[in-house]
Design an enzyme around this catalytic site. Sequence first.
Site, PDB file in Angstrom:
ATOM      1  N   LYS A   1       0.937  -1.248   0.054  1.00 45.37           N
ATOM      2  CA  LYS A   1      -0.044   0.004   0.112  1.00 45.37           C
ATOM      3  C   LYS A   1       0.915   1.179   0.029  1.00 45.37           C
ATOM      4  CE  LYS A   1      -2.096  -1.047   4.089  1.00 45.37           C
ATOM      5  NZ  LYS A   1      -1.414  -1.931   4.368  1.00 45.37           N
TER       6      LYS A   1
ATOM      7  N   ARG B   1      -9.308   0.529   8.897  1.00 46.54           N
ATOM      8  CA  ARG B   1      -8.902  -0.819   9.309  1.00 46.54           C
ATOM      9  C   ARG B   1     -10.318  -1.677  10.055  1.00 46.54           C
ATOM     10  NH1 ARG B   1      -2.895   0.662   9.004  1.00 46.54           N
ATOM     11  NH2 ARG B   1      -1.853  -1.314   9.180  1.00 46.54           N
TER      12      ARG B   1
ATOM     13  N   ARG C   1      11.693  -6.632   5.053  1.00 48.79           N
ATOM     14  CA  ARG C   1      11.475  -5.183   4.703  1.00 48.79           C
ATOM     15  C   ARG C   1      12.657  -4.259   5.753  1.00 48.79           C
ATOM     16  NH1 ARG C   1       5.877  -2.276   4.900  1.00 48.79           N
ATOM     17  NH2 ARG C   1       5.716  -2.832   7.400  1.00 48.79           N
TER      18      ARG C   1
ATOM     19  N   ARG D   1      11.694  -2.268  11.114  1.00 52.34           N
ATOM     20  CA  ARG D   1      10.524  -1.344  11.852  1.00 52.34           C
ATOM     21  C   ARG D   1      10.206  -2.403  12.968  1.00 52.34           C
ATOM     22  NH1 ARG D   1       5.261   0.271   8.357  1.00 52.34           N
ATOM     23  NH2 ARG D   1       4.265  -0.901   9.899  1.00 52.34           N
TER      24      ARG D   1
ATOM     25  N   ARG E   1      -0.247  -9.238  13.182  1.00 57.67           N
ATOM     26  CA  ARG E   1      -0.808  -8.100  12.655  1.00 57.67           C
ATOM     27  C   ARG E   1      -1.565  -8.863  11.286  1.00 57.67           C
ATOM     28  NH1 ARG E   1       4.186  -5.286  10.597  1.00 57.67           N
ATOM     29  NH2 ARG E   1       2.865  -3.875   9.235  1.00 57.67           N
TER      30      ARG E   1
HETATM   31  P1  AMP Z   1       1.120   0.701   8.735  1.00 53.76           P
HETATM   32  O1  AMP Z   1       2.257   1.726   8.741  1.00 53.76           O
HETATM   33  O2  AMP Z   1      -0.228   1.244   8.172  1.00 53.76           O
HETATM   34  O3  AMP Z   1       1.387  -0.693   8.910  1.00 53.76           O
HETATM   35  O4  AMP Z   1       0.618   1.002  10.362  1.00 53.76           O
HETATM   36  C1  AMP Z   1       1.095   0.566  11.562  1.00 53.76           C
HETATM   37  C2  AMP Z   1       0.649   0.307  12.832  1.00 53.76           C
HETATM   38  O5  AMP Z   1      -0.131   1.652  13.113  1.00 53.76           O
HETATM   39  C3  AMP Z   1      -0.126  -0.784  12.710  1.00 53.76           C
HETATM   40  O6  AMP Z   1      -0.118  -1.901  13.120  1.00 53.76           O
HETATM   41  C4  AMP Z   1      -1.295  -0.027  13.958  1.00 53.76           C
HETATM   42  O7  AMP Z   1      -0.942  -0.450  15.208  1.00 53.76           O
HETATM   43  C5  AMP Z   1      -1.323   1.242  13.616  1.00 53.76           C
HETATM   44  N1  AMP Z   1      -2.403   1.983  12.675  1.00 53.76           N
HETATM   45  C6  AMP Z   1      -2.053   2.622  11.478  1.00 53.76           C
HETATM   46  N2  AMP Z   1      -3.282   2.532  10.879  1.00 53.76           N
HETATM   47  C7  AMP Z   1      -4.520   2.301  11.798  1.00 53.76           C
HETATM   48  C8  AMP Z   1      -5.700   2.381  11.821  1.00 53.76           C
HETATM   49  N3  AMP Z   1      -6.457   2.987  10.579  1.00 53.76           N
HETATM   50  N4  AMP Z   1      -6.602   1.736  12.815  1.00 53.76           N
HETATM   51  C9  AMP Z   1      -5.726   1.187  14.057  1.00 53.76           C
HETATM   52  N5  AMP Z   1      -4.510   1.309  13.973  1.00 53.76           N
HETATM   53  C10 AMP Z   1      -3.896   1.718  12.677  1.00 53.76           C
END
Ligand code: AMP
Length: 217
Positions: free
Chosen positions: A16, A91, A130, A163, A174
């Site tokens: 994404k 999400r 990654r 990360r 996740r």
């Molecule tokens: P990402 O970079 O999109 O993988 O997001 C990293 C982390 O941020 C996720 O594993 C969640 O803990 C949190 N996070 C990001 N976006 C959301 C969302 N829309 N709702 C809840 N938690 C989020």
Amino acid sequence: MPAASIVLLGPPGAGKGTQATPLAEERGLRHLSTGRLLRAAVKEGTPAGRAAERYMDAGGLVPDEIVIGLVRDAIADPATEGGLLLDGFPRTVAQAEALDAAFERHDRPAPLAVLIEVPDEVLVERLAGRRVCADEGHEYHVEHRPPESPGVCDIDGSPLGRRDDDEPETIRRRLAVYHEETEPLVGHYERSGRLHRVSGDAGSAIIQQRIAAALRA
Ligand code: AMP
């Protein structure tokens, strides 16, 4: 009439973040990544960041009210009137409903959704390999997209690392959270005829072409 906003859906590691940049540029949309916003909030130690940190470290979802607040602020910002490209949001079904309501309140067209589908075993391999740069989060992969000099970002020269939530155990958590809490919202967009499915088990240039074709169709 402003361009329709787009939400990029898909499991962690689907690409994404990689797809968001060219897609936003191509369509003149403002890119908003809730994961990136949250990581910046954690780094700065803001109230939202302090509340979010433990959920993120555990690979769980940050509570809806915190994330929805961040996105509502972005939609209320006149700088996003030309449309948003949302990456990592929504999400949960509650987030998808709150998003539709916020767009309606601001007289903006309801967002379209692009779902990037990738099998779990491919995602585990992608996420475990990654590496991201410390300054801007530019992404690499130890095998598929290595930097020119090991451990250093090609773009800004900052050090590369994993990360915190790309550790193997957190990756599994996740993915489980994605299947349980996020996948159900695919139906939210499918029922309203706004869903475009794209197979993401390919290189990023091919996925980019598939997304463009799906949105043209
Ligand atoms: P990402 O970079 O999109 O993988 O997001 C990293 C982390 O941020 C996720 O594993 C969640 O803990 C949190 N996070 C990001 N976006 C959301 C969302 N829309 N709702 C809840 N938690 C989020």
